[in-house]
Design an enzyme around this catalytic site. Sequence first.
Site, PDB file in Angstrom:
ATOM      1  N   GLY A   1     -12.427  -4.374   1.398  1.00 27.02           N
ATOM      2  CA  GLY A   1     -13.830  -3.984   1.532  1.00 27.02           C
ATOM      3  C   GLY A   1     -14.260  -3.012   0.443  1.00 27.02           C
ATOM      4  O   GLY A   1     -15.355  -3.116  -0.111  1.00 27.02           O
TER       5      GLY A   1
ATOM      6  N   ARG B   1       0.814  -1.215   0.000  1.00 29.89           N
ATOM      7  CA  ARG B   1       0.000   0.000   0.000  1.00 29.89           C
ATOM      8  C   ARG B   1       0.852   1.272   0.000  1.00 29.89           C
ATOM      9  O   ARG B   1       0.414   2.307  -0.495  1.00 29.89           O
ATOM     10  CB  ARG B   1      -0.937   0.001   1.206  1.00 29.89           C
ATOM     11  CG  ARG B   1      -2.173  -0.842   0.958  1.00 29.89           C
ATOM     12  CD  ARG B   1      -3.072  -0.849   2.156  1.00 29.89           C
ATOM     13  NE  ARG B   1      -4.405  -1.316   1.806  1.00 29.89           N
ATOM     14  CZ  ARG B   1      -5.325  -1.653   2.695  1.00 29.89           C
ATOM     15  NH1 ARG B   1      -5.055  -1.582   3.986  1.00 29.89           N
ATOM     16  NH2 ARG B   1      -6.510  -2.062   2.308  1.00 29.89           N
TER      17      ARG B   1
ATOM     18  N   GLY C   1      -6.735  -6.630   0.373  1.00 24.15           N
ATOM     19  CA  GLY C   1      -6.590  -7.297   1.659  1.00 24.15           C
ATOM     20  C   GLY C   1      -5.767  -8.564   1.613  1.00 24.15           C
ATOM     21  O   GLY C   1      -4.635  -8.587   1.137  1.00 24.15           O
TER      22      GLY C   1
ATOM     23  N   LYS D   1     -15.816 -15.686   6.026  1.00 31.45           N
ATOM     24  CA  LYS D   1     -17.243 -15.594   6.329  1.00 31.45           C
ATOM     25  C   LYS D   1     -18.138 -15.344   5.112  1.00 31.45           C
ATOM     26  O   LYS D   1     -17.887 -14.459   4.320  1.00 31.45           O
ATOM     27  CB  LYS D   1     -17.471 -14.469   7.345  1.00 31.45           C
ATOM     28  CG  LYS D   1     -16.980 -14.844   8.736  1.00 31.45           C
ATOM     29  CD  LYS D   1     -16.718 -13.625   9.560  1.00 31.45           C
ATOM     30  CE  LYS D   1     -17.770 -13.443  10.646  1.00 31.45           C
ATOM     31  NZ  LYS D   1     -17.669 -12.085  11.223  1.00 31.45           N
TER      32      LYS D   1
HETATM   33  C1  3PG Z   1      -8.606  -1.851   5.030  1.00 29.55           C
HETATM   34  O1  3PG Z   1      -7.555  -2.322   5.408  1.00 29.55           O
HETATM   35  O2  3PG Z   1      -9.599  -2.542   4.743  1.00 29.55           O
HETATM   36  C2  3PG Z   1      -8.700  -0.349   4.842  1.00 29.55           C
HETATM   37  O3  3PG Z   1      -7.491   0.261   5.188  1.00 29.55           O
HETATM   38  C3  3PG Z   1      -9.848   0.186   5.650  1.00 29.55           C
HETATM   39  O4  3PG Z   1      -9.657  -0.105   7.000  1.00 29.55           O
HETATM   40  P1  3PG Z   1     -10.929  -0.336   7.951  1.00 29.55           P
HETATM   41  O5  3PG Z   1     -11.599  -1.589   7.453  1.00 29.55           O
HETATM   42  O6  3PG Z   1     -10.378  -0.452   9.335  1.00 29.55           O
HETATM   43  O7  3PG Z   1     -11.823   0.864   7.783  1.00 29.55           O
HETATM   44 MG    MG Z   2     -11.240  -3.741   6.153  1.00 30.04          MG
END
Ligand code: 3PG
Ligand code: MG
Length: 399
Positions: free
Chosen positions: A380, A41, A356, A206
Site C-alpha cells: 500500500g 521484511r 506485498g 481488485k
Molecule cells: C502491510 O503489510 O501492508 C503493512 O505492514 C501495513 O499493514 P496494514 O495494511 O495492516 O496497515
Molecule cells: Mg496492507
Amino acid sequence: MSIRTLDDLLAEGVSGRRVLVRADLNVPLDKQSGDITDDGRIRAVLPTLSALTGAGAKVVVCSHLGRPKGAPDPQFSLRPVAGRLGELLGAPVRFATDTVGESARSTVDALADGEVALLENLRFNSGETSKDEAERSAFADQLAAFGDAYVDDAFGAVHRKHASVHDVPARLPHVAGRLVLREVEVLSRLTGEPERPYVVVLGGSKVSDKLAVIEALLPTVDRLLIGGGMCFTFLKAQGHEVGSSLLEEEMVETCRNLLERSEGKIMLPVDVVAADAFAPDAAHDTVPADGIPSKRVGLDIGPETVAGFAAALKGARTIFWNGPMGVFEMPAFAHGTRGIAETIAKTDAFTVVGGGDSAAAVRALGLDESSFGHISTGGGASLEYLEGKTLPGIAALEN
Ligand code: 3PG
Ligand code: MG
C-alpha cells in the site's frame, strides 16, 4: 525536502543512548504452524539495526503484525519474529511481552549498549491506530519514553497515520532509517523522470484498490499491462463475458472510461486460464479472453498474454510491477506470474517490484531477488507514494 538520516544520528553519536526504531516486521505466518513464511521484511531492516548496535546504541524495536483489534491476541504475537531477528542479527533479542507496560519498561531498562529489544505488537494497544488524537497522543507519549531518539525504518507503514509512525517522531529527535531512505530514493526515480519506455504491470484482485494509482500512472507511463483478478472487470468493460471470474460490477463503467482515455496504453490479456472451480486441483484450460465459458473462473493469464506482455516489457528502460498475474499460490495457476517475473528479471531496465504479494511471489517462486533493481517492502505504501499522496510517516520526518 529535508529529512535527517541515520547517518546524521550516527554522526552525533549514539553510544549508550536509547534509540527507538519503528520497523515493519509484519511478516506472513503459516496459519497452522505459526512459522514465518517470508522473512524479507525482517532482513530489510537489518542494515539499520546493525549500524545502531555497532555504534553502541540501546536499540528498542517496535512494530505491528497483522490487524489485531487494539487488545492482546496471541496469534499476532511478535515473539516468533524476535527469535528470527536474533538469528539474523547473530545476537539474542530481548522480547517484551507487552508494548508499553511493566515488561517493556524492565526490558528496556535492562538493555546494555549494543543490545536489541523488541516490544510486543503495537496494535495490541488501541492508541496505536486510534482516530482520536488524544488517545493516539497518550500512547505516543508512553512509547516515546523508551527512546532518546527515533528512527523510522517501517516503509510498509508510512502511509498509516498511526501513533508509532506519525505521533512519536513529533516527540523525539527523528531520522529516516536506511530502508526508508532507499525506498524513497527508488520510488522518486519513478515519479520523477523515469527513463523511457516506462512500463507498469499491475495485477492483484481488485480494481477498486488500484484505481487511484492507475489514474496517477496513466499520463506518465508508456504502457500499462493489466493482469490478475482485476483484469476481468476491464474485460467486461470491453464487452466480454467473464463467466464466474472475479468481477467488480460497480467498477465496469469506470474501467470503460479508463480504457477510452488511455490512448491505447492499457494492454489486457488476450487469453486466460479458466478453471471449473477455485481450487488447486480444478480442471482447467486456456481460453481466449473473449470466450470465457459461463461456468468457468479465470485464475491466471494465458501463454499468449505472457508472450504479448513480455514483448511490451523487452525494450523497457523502467519497469514497475505490483500484483500477481494469477493465483500463484496454486502451482497450476502460477505460470503467468512466473512468466512475467522472469521476463522482468531478464530485462536491462531499472526494475522495481512493489511490496506485498508481488515481493512474496518473487521469493515463493524461487526467483533470484538480486535480478531485480529493487523489491519494495511496502505494498500500500509504495502505491500511495506513486499516487503522489502525502504519507503521514514521511511528512512526520520532514518536520
Ligand atoms: C502491510 O503489510 O501492508 C503493512 O505492514 C501495513 O499493514 P496494514 O495494511 O495492516 O496497515
Ligand atoms: Mg496492507
